[in-house]
Design a protein around this motif. Structure first.
Motif, PDB file in Angstrom:
ATOM      1  N   SER A  45       0.883  -1.148   0.067  1.00  0.00           N
ATOM      2  CA  SER A  45       0.123   0.101   0.130  1.00  0.00           C
ATOM      3  C   SER A  45       0.793   1.128  -0.004  1.00  0.00           C
ATOM      4  CB  SER A  45      -0.888  -0.028   1.056  1.00  0.00           C
ATOM      5  OG  SER A  45      -2.002  -1.032   1.118  1.00  0.00           O
ATOM      6  N   GLN A  87      -6.934   0.835  -0.493  1.00  0.00           N
ATOM      7  CA  GLN A  87      -7.360  -0.118   0.594  1.00  0.00           C
ATOM      8  C   GLN A  87      -8.120   0.138   1.673  1.00  0.00           C
ATOM      9  OE1 GLN A  87      -4.197  -1.870   2.594  1.00  0.00           O
ATOM     10  NE2 GLN A  87      -5.090  -3.915   2.992  1.00  0.00           N
ATOM     11  N   ASP A 173      -6.209  -1.694  -4.712  1.00  0.00           N
ATOM     12  CA  ASP A 173      -5.582  -2.343  -3.452  1.00  0.00           C
ATOM     13  C   ASP A 173      -6.631  -3.175  -2.712  1.00  0.00           C
ATOM     14  OD1 ASP A 173      -3.964  -2.836  -1.247  1.00  0.00           O
ATOM     15  OD2 ASP A 173      -3.486  -0.766  -0.995  1.00  0.00           O
ATOM     16  N   GLU A 174      -6.423  -4.505  -3.072  1.00  0.00           N
ATOM     17  CA  GLU A 174      -7.454  -5.561  -2.482  1.00  0.00           C
ATOM     18  C   GLU A 174      -8.820  -5.025  -2.786  1.00  0.00           C
ATOM     19  OE1 GLU A 174      -6.463  -6.925   1.341  1.00  0.00           O
ATOM     20  OE2 GLU A 174      -4.389  -6.178   1.367  1.00  0.00           O
TER      21      GLU A 174
HETATM   22 MG   LIG Z   1      -1.959  -2.918   2.224  1.00  0.00          MG
END
Ligand SMILES: [Mg+2]
Ligand SMILES: Nc1ncnc2c1ncn2[C@@H]1O[C@H](COP(=O)(O)OP(=O)(O)OP(=O)(O)O)[C@@H](O)[C@H]1O
Length: 283
Positions: A45, A87, A173-174
């Motif tokens: 991240s 995220q 991010d995810e």
């Molecule tokens: Mg992360």
């Protein structure tokens, strides 16, 4: 291989005493889905933050089309065509989903005199509902604030916003962490379609089967450094887990060096056979 669209070279980022990135390299190419993987705290991240203008690197260079750039902030990165789903998401909780989709770039309809623009809310709502439907999300009421949506719905709103406006690189991010089965599959299909438009897609995920099914290439980050860049078709979950955890190194620093891919040779592979690993991948 063509020149990377967006590249990080030797990026260092510290938070006080924490060295989140310690000379990290990374490259995203046009038309490619590249997965960025690594254990919790590996620096993924943080690297996304640096490459998308949220964090200023302490050292190292960011290159866009081979030329050094310095993003003054996320808006600056967006203007350069770099979109990001963070995220922790970053939606305006008190606005509805269509308003979030267009936040900062609202569709403006010409006013009667052609001078005073007014927001074209019906058009925004129509486009937004279609964008969400593509991701498998049906909003019962598109006018409720996103704070009232489920976590998964909010995540889909963030993904829809990023892919709708990405024109060069998009960081996710995810993006599927909170999604149900159908929505997860739709997001992954969307990821593929976006890359097929010639955009560089960077997918961060802890789900190894998902990574291998959708990514063309996988870059592995460990302790703030890139330790491997592997073609997804030629690797296995065991190999990815080995690279992430360092078990392929067998504690030998010289072995770790063989895992590091230079920016010019992004498809180097670890030399050793992987240690036996449990095939469970979920962190
Ligand atoms: Mg992360
Ligand atoms: N704003 C911050 N202030 C202090 N330390 C930070 C900050 N952001 C990240 N860190 C630290 O930097 C390191 C890398 O964090 P980062 O969030 O980049 O990891 P990650 O690979 O994204 O992990 P995860 O898979 O858990 O999301 C961690 O040790 C983290 O605690």
């Amino acid at each position: 291989m063509a020149e990377p669209l967006l590249e990080a070279r030797g990026v260092v980022k510290r938070f006080g005493h924490v060295h989140a990135l310690q000379g990290a390299d990374f490259a995203a190419y046009a038309g490619e889905v590249v997965a960025l993987i690594g254990d919790n705290g590996a620096g993924k991240s943080t690297l996304v933050g640096v490459l998308s203008g949220v964090l200023a690197p302490d050292e190292g260079a960011i290159l866009l089309d081979g030329a050094p750039v310095r993003f003054a902030g996320p808006q600056d990165a967006r203007r350069a065509g770099v979109e990001t789903v963070y995220q922790d998401l970053s939606l305006a909780q008190d606005l509805d989903a269509p308003a979030n989709l267009y936040l900062g770039r609202e569709l403006v309809r010409k006013g009667v005199l052609g001078r005073l623009g007014v927001l074209d809310r019906p058009a925004m709502r129509r486009d937004a509902v279609r964008a969400f439907a593509e991701l498998g999300v049906t909003l019962k009421d598109p006018t409720v604030p996103v704070a009232a949506l489920s976590g998964g719905q909010r995540q889909s709103v963030a993904v829809a916003r990023a892919v709708a406006f990405a024109n060069r690189v998009v960081f996710l991010d995810e993006p599927t962490a909170a999604l149900g089965v159908v929505q997860r599959a739709r997001v992954l299909e969307t990821v593929r379609r976006v890359a097929d438009r010639g955009i560089g897609v960077v997918l961060i995920s802890h789900n190894m089967p998902e990574v291998l099914s959708v990514a063309d290439r996988v870059e592995v980050l460990r302790l703030g450094r890139r330790v491997a860049s592997l073609r997804a078709a030629d690797t296995t979950i065991e190999e990815l887990v080995g690279a992430m955890t360092g078990s392929l190194d067998r504690g030998d620093a010289a072995d770790a060096a063989t895992l590091v891919a230079a920016p010019e040779t992004p498809l180097e592979r670890p030399q050793q056979e992987p240690e036996p690993q449990p095939s469970e991948e979920e962190a």
